[in-house]
Design a protein around this motif. Structure first.
Motif, PDB file in Angstrom:
ATOM      1  N   ALA A 108       0.830  -1.204   0.000  1.00  0.00           N
ATOM      2  CA  ALA A 108       0.000   0.000   0.000  1.00  0.00           C
ATOM      3  C   ALA A 108       0.867   1.256   0.000  1.00  0.00           C
ATOM      4  CB  ALA A 108      -0.926  -0.008   1.213  1.00  0.00           C
ATOM      5  N   ILE A 109       1.900   1.272   0.827  1.00  0.00           N
ATOM      6  CA  ILE A 109       2.789   2.442   0.900  1.00  0.00           C
ATOM      7  C   ILE A 109       3.521   2.638  -0.429  1.00  0.00           C
ATOM      8  CG2 ILE A 109       4.878   3.339   1.986  1.00  0.00           C
ATOM      9  CD1 ILE A 109       2.434   3.662   3.720  1.00  0.00           C
ATOM     10  N   THR A 110       3.912   1.527  -1.060  1.00  0.00           N
ATOM     11  CA  THR A 110       4.573   1.629  -2.367  1.00  0.00           C
ATOM     12  C   THR A 110       3.649   2.292  -3.386  1.00  0.00           C
ATOM     13  OG1 THR A 110       5.899  -0.347  -1.936  1.00  0.00           O
ATOM     14  CG2 THR A 110       5.644   0.319  -4.234  1.00  0.00           C
ATOM     15  N   GLY A 111       2.377   1.890  -3.394  1.00  0.00           N
ATOM     16  CA  GLY A 111       1.416   2.496  -4.311  1.00  0.00           C
ATOM     17  C   GLY A 111       1.219   3.971  -4.040  1.00  0.00           C
ATOM     18  N   ILE A 112       1.118   4.328  -2.769  1.00  0.00           N
ATOM     19  CA  ILE A 112       0.952   5.739  -2.407  1.00  0.00           C
ATOM     20  C   ILE A 112       2.176   6.542  -2.829  1.00  0.00           C
ATOM     21  CG2 ILE A 112       0.720   7.334  -0.457  1.00  0.00           C
ATOM     22  CD1 ILE A 112      -0.845   5.055   0.973  1.00  0.00           C
ATOM     23  N   ALA A 113       3.342   5.983  -2.576  1.00  0.00           N
ATOM     24  CA  ALA A 113       4.579   6.678  -2.946  1.00  0.00           C
ATOM     25  C   ALA A 113       4.647   6.895  -4.452  1.00  0.00           C
ATOM     26  CB  ALA A 113       5.786   5.860  -2.473  1.00  0.00           C
ATOM     27  N   THR A 114       4.222   5.898  -5.215  1.00  0.00           N
ATOM     28  CA  THR A 114       4.237   6.029  -6.682  1.00  0.00           C
ATOM     29  C   THR A 114       3.392   7.196  -7.132  1.00  0.00           C
ATOM     30  OG1 THR A 114       4.557   3.646  -6.930  1.00  0.00           O
ATOM     31  CG2 THR A 114       3.724   4.843  -8.843  1.00  0.00           C
ATOM     32  N   ALA A 115       2.160   7.273  -6.608  1.00  0.00           N
ATOM     33  CA  ALA A 115       1.255   8.354  -7.013  1.00  0.00           C
ATOM     34  C   ALA A 115       1.790   9.712  -6.580  1.00  0.00           C
ATOM     35  CB  ALA A 115      -0.129   8.117  -6.406  1.00  0.00           C
ATOM     36  N   TRP A 116       2.288   9.812  -5.364  1.00  0.00           N
ATOM     37  CA  TRP A 116       2.747  11.104  -4.831  1.00  0.00           C
ATOM     38  C   TRP A 116       4.026  11.563  -5.529  1.00  0.00           C
ATOM     39  CZ3 TRP A 116       3.452  12.168   1.162  1.00  0.00           C
ATOM     40  CH2 TRP A 116       3.341  13.544   1.386  1.00  0.00           C
ATOM     41  N   LEU A 117       4.922  10.618  -5.798  1.00  0.00           N
ATOM     42  CA  LEU A 117       6.162  10.986  -6.495  1.00  0.00           C
ATOM     43  C   LEU A 117       5.881  11.520  -7.896  1.00  0.00           C
ATOM     44  CD1 LEU A 117       8.415   8.004  -5.385  1.00  0.00           C
ATOM     45  CD2 LEU A 117       8.902  10.422  -4.963  1.00  0.00           C
ATOM     46  N   ASN A 118       4.821  11.041  -8.505  1.00  0.00           N
ATOM     47  CA  ASN A 118       4.468  11.526  -9.836  1.00  0.00           C
ATOM     48  C   ASN A 118       3.900  12.937  -9.813  1.00  0.00           C
ATOM     49  OD1 ASN A 118       5.261   9.266 -11.284  1.00  0.00           O
ATOM     50  ND2 ASN A 118       3.300   8.229 -11.024  1.00  0.00           N
TER      51      ASN A 118
END
Length: 706
Positions: free
Chosen positions: A604-614
């Motif tokens: 879940a954190i990986t997915g959140i990080a992906t969206a936020w980093l973009n």
């Protein structure tokens, strides 16, 4: 109505051919002791053909026995009449019937059908969509002849939505109109299609070989082309002129004179000119392939490049097979090596258009190594215009590598006779397993034509991986049309646990995007093991059209014990985190906090990080840095490293701070490998400054080898 009357025929992207040429070729019964009769299914095809292509030998041919059926083609009064005639939707017979039916249509009817035809055909049938494509092509071709300006007006709205160069078939058909009709059409086109249209029309004028061509082209350009368009076209002419193109009429008829001319051309062009030289011999000896061959031999065909010889011989048999197929076959069999294989291949493909039954027989006389899949596919496709059952059975009798078209032919059979096709597939379940894409014949085409037949077929199959795969695909597609029918189908799989499980997975991958009480009720009605299958499948699907719904479902499921976090489930959780963060970062973080520690929370954190980093890379990096050390932070940093490779120094620093040894090594290798490819000196210097373990140093050395 007579079959000899002028009709409009042609494919949408090809020439609009006016007229139908009737060629009746004699066919003797062909017998040979080498033929395996059992491998050739019974097929009732007449002995001669109506050839509707160029010179009566094109790709669109029909047995002459079908002429009475074409004679009785009714005039169309509705779009549904045309669609009913377009059966099978791939067949030449269907194309001719639709075009004949359109001859009595008024301009107003044509315009109405073009504008509203697709909307008038409701329903999910895939074959109906294919039939509409055939009907639309015929409508556009007919309107291009009846009233091209109206066609342009109808298509303008569509053209304006397309990128430059799209819908080139429509432009080609219009550009083939006589020059005196092209002007008004050109002025009605959207500006961005003008140049393409003008260039196409000029190309068609080139094919006319008129002695006044230059003056005609100049007059056309003066009247219709802008100065900028004219300059661009002149540049194209200059480019083409460098190719030293020799018109056919400028090639000497004497072989010695032609050889002197051709010797002055670049080697890359000589073959084309020789091919046109010999083709003119063939054209001049129409109806007498033997005379053409003799004349070509006197003109030195044997001394030419093998590609020139092959092309000429193939052109010879293209004509010969219509007038005397026995003689053509005997002659082709007298050739040697690759030349024999190539000519026989072309002969059989041509024969397939006029006499597919004989083509099947002749193909079976060839040694196995000379039965190429392409030719067998062409023969089977020709047969399937009239008898798809025979075509499928014949292809199925051939080696596996020769069955490349069996799925296409199966689609035709289903469109024409779903009951017969379903019965054959039920008796040949191995076909569904052996042929790539064959499962879609049931879960796609047959389901669209007759859902009850598709359900019955899969229900009657023996337990197997094929049945399980079909259960998954069928329930997913069935649920979209009738959710209750999909549930009933799963109940039919009670004797096959593997197929039942895949069926539940199929429904789940549909239901995951249906944020409705029905989906919740369905899950609640399942027993514990089926619930586990359904929810795991929903999460693994990666479908997040309703992220809040699937997030709540995942939280409840992950909050209980005993569930395996497979790689598919992990990827699904990551997709949910990403989708939630796009909508609301706070909601996504709150949801991740509810998940059990470990793989689920990491994903879940990986997915959140992906969206936020973009969206906000600096803020995301700060947040990742604030996370407590551990597996969750490591997962986020791995994603940060992947997104930071454009700043290799920062990416390297982040990678070095990962607490997990295995993840740290993989992240360091990724940065080192990327950086080393374009800046090895600085990459090596930065890595040397790190306090690396022996294992880490060895791993980085491996990826940084020169």
């Amino acid at each position: 109505m007579t079959i000899q009357r002028v009709i409009t025929f042609g494919v949408f992207t090809g020439a609009v051919v006016l007229g139908m040429i009737v060629t009746i070729g004699a066919r003797a019964h062909y017998q040979t002791a080498e033929v395996n009769a059992a491998a050739i299914p019974e097929i009732d095809l007449p002995p001669a053909s109506i050839a509707t292509g160029k010179n009566g030998s094109g790709a669109n041919s029909l047995p002459i026995e079908f002429a009475p059926q074409l004679e009785n083609t009714p005039t169309a009064h509705s779009i549904q009449d045309l669609v009913d005639l377009a059966n099978p939707p791939h067949g030449n017979f269907a194309r001719l019937r639709v075009r004949i039916a359109l001859e009595g249509a008024t301009k107003e009817q044509l315009a109405t059908w073009l504008k509203n035809g697709e909307e008038a055909l409701v329903g999910p049938s895939m074959s109906k969509a294919l039939k509409w494509m055939l009907v639309r092509e015929a409508l556009e071709e007919r309107m291009a002849l009846v009233d091209p300006l109206t066609l342009v007006k109808i298509l303008t709205a569509k053209l304006e939505k397309l990128p430059q160069g799209s819908n080139s078939g429509t432009l080609s058909s219009l550009a083939r109109l006589p020059t005196d009709q092209v002007g008004p059409v050109l002025e009605s086109l959207p500006d961005r299609f003008r140049f393409d249209f003008v260039a196409r029309h000029l190309q068609n004028m080139n094919a006319d070989n008129d002695i006044h061509l230059a003056a005609m082209k100049d007059a056309f350009l003066n009247q219709h082309a802008t100065e900028e368009e004219r300059k661009s076209l002149e540049e194209l002419d200059r480019v083409n002129a460098k190719r030293s193109y020799i018109p056919s009429e400028a090639i000497p008829e004497d072989a010695a004179a032609a050889e002197s001319l051709i010797a002055e051309l670049p080697p890359s062009q000589q073959g084309d000119v020789w091919r046109r030289f010999y083709y003119r011999i063939l054209s001049g000896e129409k109806g007498s392939p033997e005379a053409s061959l003799e004349k070509a031999e006197r003109a030195g065909i044997a001394d030419r490049d093998p590609s020139v010889i092959a092309r000429f011989y193939e052109s010879v048999v293209d004509q010969w097979v219509y007038t005397d197929p026995d003689a053509a076959i005997r002659w082709a069999n007298g050739l040697d090596g690759e030349l024999k294989s190539g000519v026989m291949k072309d002969l059989l493909q041509t024969m397939a258009r006029s006499d597919p039954e004989r083509a099947m027989v002749q193909m079976n006389t060839l040694p196995a190594e000379r039965r190429d899949a392409e030719t067998m596919g062409e023969i089977a496709l020709a047969v399937s215009d009239f008898d798809p059952k025979a075509a499928v059975e014949w292809m199925w009798s051939q080696p596996a590598e020769a069955r490349s078209r069996i799925c296409t032919i199966g689609e035709r059979w289903i469109a024409q006779d779903p009951v017969g096709a379903a019965a054959w597939l039920t008796d040949h379940p191995e076909a569904l397993a052996a042929e790539q894409g064959a499962d879609s014949l049931v879960s796609g085409y047959l389901l669209n034509e007759d859902p009850s037949l598709a359900v019955q077929l899969v229900s009657e199959l023996p337990p197997s991986e094929t049945r399980s795969q079909l259960a998954s695909d069928l329930t997913h597609n069935l649920a979209a049309a009738d959710f209750e029918s999909a549930l009933d189908f799963v109940d039919l799989m009670h004797d096959d646990p593997a197929a039942r499980k895949r069926g539940i997975e199929g429904i789940a991958t549909f239901a995951v995007e249906q944020d409705s009480q029905r989906t919740i009720d369905w899950i609640a009605g399942l027993d514990a093991s089926d619930q586990n299958v359904a929810i795991a499948s929903m999460i693994s699907s990666g479908r997040v059209a309703n992220p809040q719904f699937i997030a709540e479902l995942a939280s409840g499921w992950l909050g209980t014990t005993g569930h395996e976090i497979t790689s598919e489930v992990r990827a699904g959780i990551q997709a949910i985190g990403d989708a939630l963060a796009v909508g609301s970062l706070a909601d996504a973080q709150s949801w991740a906090a509810t998940l059990p520690a470990g793989q689920a929370q990491e994903a879940a954190i990986t997915g959140i990080a992906t969206a936020w980093l973009n969206s906000e890379p600096a803020a995301a990096a700060e947040w990742i840095g604030s996370l407590p050390s551990g597996e969750v932070k490591d997962a986020a940093v791995v994603q940060l490293v992947a997104e930071s490779l454009s700043d290799p120094g920062a990416a390297l620093a982040w990678a070095a701070g990962i607490s997990s040894s295995a993840k740290r090594i993989e992240a360091l290798k990724r940065v080192a490998n990327d950086w080393h490819t374009y800046d090895p000196a600085n990459a090596a210097a930065a890595i040397n400054q790190l306090n690396l373990s022996h294992e880490e140093s060895a791993a980085l050395k491996e990826v940084m080898q020169p």
